[in-house]
Scaffold this motif. Structure first.
Motif, PDB file in Angstrom:
ATOM      1  N   THR A   1     -38.288  10.708  31.952  1.00 29.50           N
ATOM      2  CA  THR A   1     -38.763  10.203  30.655  1.00 29.50           C
ATOM      3  C   THR A   1     -37.781   9.262  29.974  1.00 29.50           C
ATOM      4  O   THR A   1     -38.176   8.523  29.083  1.00 29.50           O
ATOM      5  CB  THR A   1     -39.083  11.357  29.661  1.00 29.50           C
ATOM      6  N   ARG A   2     -36.488   9.281  30.364  1.00 30.68           N
ATOM      7  CA  ARG A   2     -35.537   8.402  29.663  1.00 30.68           C
ATOM      8  C   ARG A   2     -34.580   7.722  30.631  1.00 30.68           C
ATOM      9  O   ARG A   2     -34.207   8.280  31.663  1.00 30.68           O
ATOM     10  CB  ARG A   2     -34.711   9.194  28.635  1.00 30.68           C
ATOM     11  N   ARG A   3     -34.215   6.501  30.223  1.00 29.58           N
ATOM     12  CA  ARG A   3     -33.203   5.733  30.957  1.00 29.58           C
ATOM     13  C   ARG A   3     -31.929   5.662  30.152  1.00 29.58           C
ATOM     14  O   ARG A   3     -31.967   5.628  28.921  1.00 29.58           O
ATOM     15  CB  ARG A   3     -33.704   4.305  31.173  1.00 29.58           C
ATOM     16  N   PHE A   4     -30.812   5.579  30.855  1.00 31.90           N
ATOM     17  CA  PHE A   4     -29.520   5.482  30.186  1.00 31.90           C
ATOM     18  C   PHE A   4     -28.628   4.544  30.985  1.00 31.90           C
ATOM     19  O   PHE A   4     -28.500   4.674  32.199  1.00 31.90           O
ATOM     20  CB  PHE A   4     -28.873   6.873  30.096  1.00 31.90           C
ATOM     21  N   ARG A   5     -28.026   3.579  30.275  1.00 27.89           N
ATOM     22  CA  ARG A   5     -27.080   2.646  30.918  1.00 27.89           C
ATOM     23  C   ARG A   5     -25.670   3.224  30.834  1.00 27.89           C
ATOM     24  O   ARG A   5     -25.224   3.615  29.753  1.00 27.89           O
ATOM     25  CB  ARG A   5     -27.081   1.311  30.162  1.00 27.89           C
ATOM     26  N   TRP A   6     -24.999   3.246  31.946  1.00 30.86           N
ATOM     27  CA  TRP A   6     -23.656   3.844  32.019  1.00 30.86           C
ATOM     28  C   TRP A   6     -22.748   2.830  32.681  1.00 30.86           C
ATOM     29  O   TRP A   6     -23.036   2.366  33.792  1.00 30.86           O
ATOM     30  CB  TRP A   6     -23.751   5.143  32.815  1.00 30.86           C
ATOM     31  N   THR A   7     -21.691   2.442  31.997  1.00 31.51           N
ATOM     32  CA  THR A   7     -20.866   1.335  32.474  1.00 31.51           C
ATOM     33  C   THR A   7     -19.397   1.732  32.550  1.00 31.51           C
ATOM     34  O   THR A   7     -18.859   2.310  31.600  1.00 31.51           O
ATOM     35  CB  THR A   7     -21.005   0.128  31.505  1.00 31.51           C
ATOM     36  N   TYR A   8     -18.782   1.425  33.679  1.00 35.26           N
ATOM     37  CA  TYR A   8     -17.337   1.601  33.821  1.00 35.26           C
ATOM     38  C   TYR A   8     -16.645   0.250  33.662  1.00 35.26           C
ATOM     39  O   TYR A   8     -17.087  -0.757  34.215  1.00 35.26           O
ATOM     40  CB  TYR A   8     -16.993   2.144  35.217  1.00 35.26           C
ATOM     41  N   GLU A   9     -15.548   0.244  32.906  1.00 32.75           N
ATOM     42  CA  GLU A   9     -14.730  -0.954  32.752  1.00 32.75           C
ATOM     43  C   GLU A   9     -13.287  -0.570  33.019  1.00 32.75           C
ATOM     44  O   GLU A   9     -12.881   0.558  32.729  1.00 32.75           O
ATOM     45  CB  GLU A   9     -14.872  -1.509  31.318  1.00 32.75           C
ATOM     46  N   ASN A  10     -12.525  -1.519  33.549  1.00 32.55           N
ATOM     47  CA  ASN A  10     -11.135  -1.223  33.901  1.00 32.55           C
ATOM     48  C   ASN A  10     -10.201  -1.388  32.715  1.00 32.55           C
ATOM     49  O   ASN A  10     -10.397  -2.246  31.867  1.00 32.55           O
ATOM     50  CB  ASN A  10     -10.674  -2.140  35.032  1.00 32.55           C
ATOM     51  N   THR A  11      -9.187  -0.540  32.689  1.00 36.21           N
ATOM     52  CA  THR A  11      -8.135  -0.691  31.690  1.00 36.21           C
ATOM     53  C   THR A  11      -6.843  -0.151  32.269  1.00 36.21           C
ATOM     54  O   THR A  11      -6.865   0.714  33.154  1.00 36.21           O
ATOM     55  CB  THR A  11      -8.466   0.061  30.386  1.00 36.21           C
ATOM     56  N   ALA A  12      -5.728  -0.638  31.746  1.00 32.97           N
ATOM     57  CA  ALA A  12      -4.426  -0.093  32.145  1.00 32.97           C
ATOM     58  C   ALA A  12      -3.950   0.893  31.086  1.00 32.97           C
ATOM     59  O   ALA A  12      -2.934   1.566  31.243  1.00 32.97           O
ATOM     60  CB  ALA A  12      -3.424  -1.228  32.297  1.00 32.97           C
ATOM     61  N   GLN A  13      -4.712   0.981  29.988  1.00 30.83           N
ATOM     62  CA  GLN A  13      -4.280   1.800  28.856  1.00 30.83           C
ATOM     63  C   GLN A  13      -4.579   3.282  29.080  1.00 30.83           C
ATOM     64  O   GLN A  13      -5.654   3.633  29.559  1.00 30.83           O
ATOM     65  CB  GLN A  13      -5.002   1.307  27.604  1.00 30.83           C
ATOM     66  N   HIS A  14      -3.639   4.130  28.715  1.00 32.63           N
ATOM     67  CA  HIS A  14      -3.872   5.577  28.793  1.00 32.63           C
ATOM     68  C   HIS A  14      -4.665   6.046  27.585  1.00 32.63           C
ATOM     69  O   HIS A  14      -4.462   5.555  26.481  1.00 32.63           O
ATOM     70  CB  HIS A  14      -2.542   6.336  28.843  1.00 32.63           C
ATOM     71  N   ALA A  15      -5.551   7.002  27.807  1.00 29.59           N
ATOM     72  CA  ALA A  15      -6.318   7.567  26.697  1.00 29.59           C
ATOM     73  C   ALA A  15      -5.436   8.519  25.903  1.00 29.59           C
ATOM     74  O   ALA A  15      -4.564   9.192  26.460  1.00 29.59           O
ATOM     75  CB  ALA A  15      -7.533   8.311  27.236  1.00 29.59           C
ATOM     76  N   LEU A  16      -5.677   8.575  24.612  1.00 27.30           N
ATOM     77  CA  LEU A  16      -4.976   9.501  23.736  1.00 27.30           C
ATOM     78  C   LEU A  16      -6.054  10.230  22.945  1.00 27.30           C
ATOM     79  O   LEU A  16      -6.727   9.610  22.121  1.00 27.30           O
ATOM     80  CB  LEU A  16      -4.049   8.698  22.812  1.00 27.30           C
ATOM     81  N   GLN A  17      -6.250  11.533  23.244  1.00 32.12           N
ATOM     82  CA  GLN A  17      -7.336  12.237  22.576  1.00 32.12           C
ATOM     83  C   GLN A  17      -7.001  12.441  21.101  1.00 32.12           C
ATOM     84  O   GLN A  17      -5.876  12.738  20.743  1.00 32.12           O
ATOM     85  CB  GLN A  17      -7.567  13.595  23.251  1.00 32.12           C
ATOM     86  N   GLY A  18      -7.987  12.263  20.250  1.00 29.45           N
ATOM     87  CA  GLY A  18      -7.790  12.421  18.807  1.00 29.45           C
ATOM     88  C   GLY A  18      -9.043  11.979  18.093  1.00 29.45           C
ATOM     89  O   GLY A  18     -10.091  11.759  18.727  1.00 29.45           O
ATOM     90  N   ALA A  19      -8.966  11.873  16.770  1.00 32.01           N
ATOM     91  CA  ALA A  19     -10.131  11.469  15.986  1.00 32.01           C
ATOM     92  C   ALA A  19     -10.658  10.123  16.480  1.00 32.01           C
ATOM     93  O   ALA A  19      -9.879   9.227  16.802  1.00 32.01           O
ATOM     94  CB  ALA A  19      -9.759  11.384  14.515  1.00 32.01           C
ATOM     95  N   GLY A  20     -11.960  10.028  16.562  1.00 37.03           N
ATOM     96  CA  GLY A  20     -12.586   8.770  16.989  1.00 37.03           C
ATOM     97  C   GLY A  20     -12.700   8.623  18.489  1.00 37.03           C
ATOM     98  O   GLY A  20     -13.126   7.572  18.969  1.00 37.03           O
ATOM     99  N   THR A  21     -12.325   9.656  19.245  1.00 38.65           N
ATOM    100  CA  THR A  21     -12.471   9.564  20.704  1.00 38.65           C
ATOM    101  C   THR A  21     -13.588  10.492  21.180  1.00 38.65           C
ATOM    102  O   THR A  21     -13.983  11.435  20.487  1.00 38.65           O
ATOM    103  CB  THR A  21     -11.164   9.903  21.459  1.00 38.65           C
ATOM    104  N   VAL A  22     -14.065  10.182  22.374  1.00 45.22           N
ATOM    105  CA  VAL A  22     -15.166  10.949  22.957  1.00 45.22           C
ATOM    106  C   VAL A  22     -14.588  12.090  23.776  1.00 45.22           C
ATOM    107  O   VAL A  22     -13.696  11.885  24.599  1.00 45.22           O
ATOM    108  CB  VAL A  22     -16.049  10.028  23.835  1.00 45.22           C
ATOM    109  N   HIS A  23     -15.099  13.283  23.545  1.00 43.41           N
ATOM    110  CA  HIS A  23     -14.612  14.471  24.265  1.00 43.41           C
ATOM    111  C   HIS A  23     -15.328  14.638  25.602  1.00 43.41           C
ATOM    112  O   HIS A  23     -14.708  14.913  26.619  1.00 43.41           O
ATOM    113  CB  HIS A  23     -14.805  15.700  23.379  1.00 43.41           C
ATOM    114  N   HIS A  24     -16.645  14.471  25.603  1.00 37.43           N
ATOM    115  CA  HIS A  24     -17.404  14.567  26.862  1.00 37.43           C
ATOM    116  C   HIS A  24     -18.790  13.963  26.698  1.00 37.43           C
ATOM    117  O   HIS A  24     -19.235  13.699  25.584  1.00 37.43           O
ATOM    118  CB  HIS A  24     -17.503  16.026  27.332  1.00 37.43           C
ATOM    119  N   ILE A  25     -19.442  13.752  27.818  1.00 38.73           N
ATOM    120  CA  ILE A  25     -20.826  13.277  27.817  1.00 38.73           C
ATOM    121  C   ILE A  25     -21.648  14.248  28.653  1.00 38.73           C
ATOM    122  O   ILE A  25     -21.212  14.694  29.723  1.00 38.73           O
ATOM    123  CB  ILE A  25     -20.933  11.823  28.330  1.00 38.73           C
TER     124      ILE A  25
END
Ligand code: ZN
Length: 318
Positions: free
Chosen positions: A189-213
């Motif tokens: 019933t639903r479609r979802f676009r999922w995109t990977y992009e490259n980065t050299a930056q490390h993630a830093l968990q905190g406010a404004g970040t995504v925890h999981h999908i």
């Protein structure tokens, strides 16, 4: 057996009220559940979505009060794409965001980019016509301009995506739409676009970040998905009862936390559908903490309750 698009995406905030004001008032989603983080009940877990909290419309936040801002990087979702019915609706949203003092820009006729108050990147895009609109009612947002659900998300990766690609296409049923990291999850019933992009930056968990999908699995398929993931060598949690759905969790090869969540039982399991999100709902195992939590969790001002109170005042104070 097919996943039916995205179920929900969960973020971190340092300020629950600011999230309520932005998502339930400025953007006009419905706050469909006020509960707590099952694993850390002193923290809010707030769910927003369409009127019913339909999978595909749901965005959720854990509040860790006063949390410093994080930063997206490799192994983290960095942008969420929200649907609107047509490009004309973006004219409305440009004006509404300006009126509320939110910076935004319109790089193309069918794209409006902004950051939420915690710095999370959002993009309003025209919805895939295959996706039925999942809208909420808001007194100041004409229904023809309302947000129609989540259309896509973009994540950063730090290494070549071979293993990730294999998991997505061979195990989870995504289709590659280009060679650069674009995928489509085309569900019943639903479609979802999922995109990977490259980065050299490390993630830093905190406010404004995504925890999981979380991806949306039919109730009857959930245990079969778990076995399929185990069969390809993924480390998967047991099935966990989240009260509103059942979940399993695993990390994809570059560290993004994936969840598979079921359709049932949904948000009306412990509240009248007319009054979703209006009171604190606690999971049974934490109900004994209610008195303390009602004292320590900051009471939330729900813009919908305020608007409804205003309307009933106007109608004679009922
Ligand atoms: Zn989740």
């Amino acid at each position: 057996m097919r996943l039916d698009g995205m179920h929900h995406i969960t973020m971190i905030t340092g300020d629950a009220q600011r999230v309520v004001d932005f998502y339930a008032d400025v953007l006009g989603l419905r706050l469909v559940k006020q509960t707590v983080n099952f694993d850390a009940p002193e923290a809010y877990h707030l769910y927003f979505g369409d009127e019913e909290g339909t999978p595909g419309s749901i965005l959720t936040w854990f509040e860790f009060r006063g949390a410093a801002r994080g930063r997206p990087g490799a192994g983290a979702v960095h942008t969420i794409e929200l649907g609107v019915p047509h490009a004309r609706a973006l004219d409305f949203w440009e004006q509404r965001l300006a009126e509320h003092g939110h910076a935004h820009h319109r790089p193309a006729r069918d794209s409006l980019k902004l950051a939420d108050p915690d710095g999370l990147s959002l993009e309003l895009v025209t919805a895939d016509p295959h996706n039925a609109p999942l809208t909420a009612t808001h007194h100041a947002i004409p229904p023809e301009h309302a947000i129609t659900g989540v259309e896509g998300a973009r994540a950063y990766i730090g290494r070549p995506l071979e293993a990730d690609a294999q998991l997505l296409t061979d195990t989870l049923g995504f289709t590659a739409t280009d060679t650069g990291g674009g995928y489509l999850l085309d569900g019943p019933t639903r479609r979802f676009r999922w995109t990977y992009e490259n980065t050299a930056q490390h993630a830093l968990q905190g406010a404004g970040t995504v925890h999981h999908i979380a991806w949306h699995a039919a109730d009857s398929d959930h245990s079969v998905w778990r076995q399929r993931l185990l069969d390809v060598g993924m480390t998967v949690t047991p099935v966990i009862d989240r009260d509103y759905f059942h979940s399993i969790y695993f990390r994809q090869p570059q560290g993004i936390l994936f969840e598979l969540a079921t359709t049932s039982p949904g948000f009306a399991v412990d509240e009248d559908p007319e009054h979703l999100g209006e009171r604190l709902c606690l999971p049974t195992q934490h109900e004994h903490l209610r008195t303390r939590l009602e004292r320590t969790l900051t009471p939330l001002r729900n813009p919908r309750a305020t608007a409804n109170a205003g309307l009933s005042d106007a109608a004679g104070g009922r």
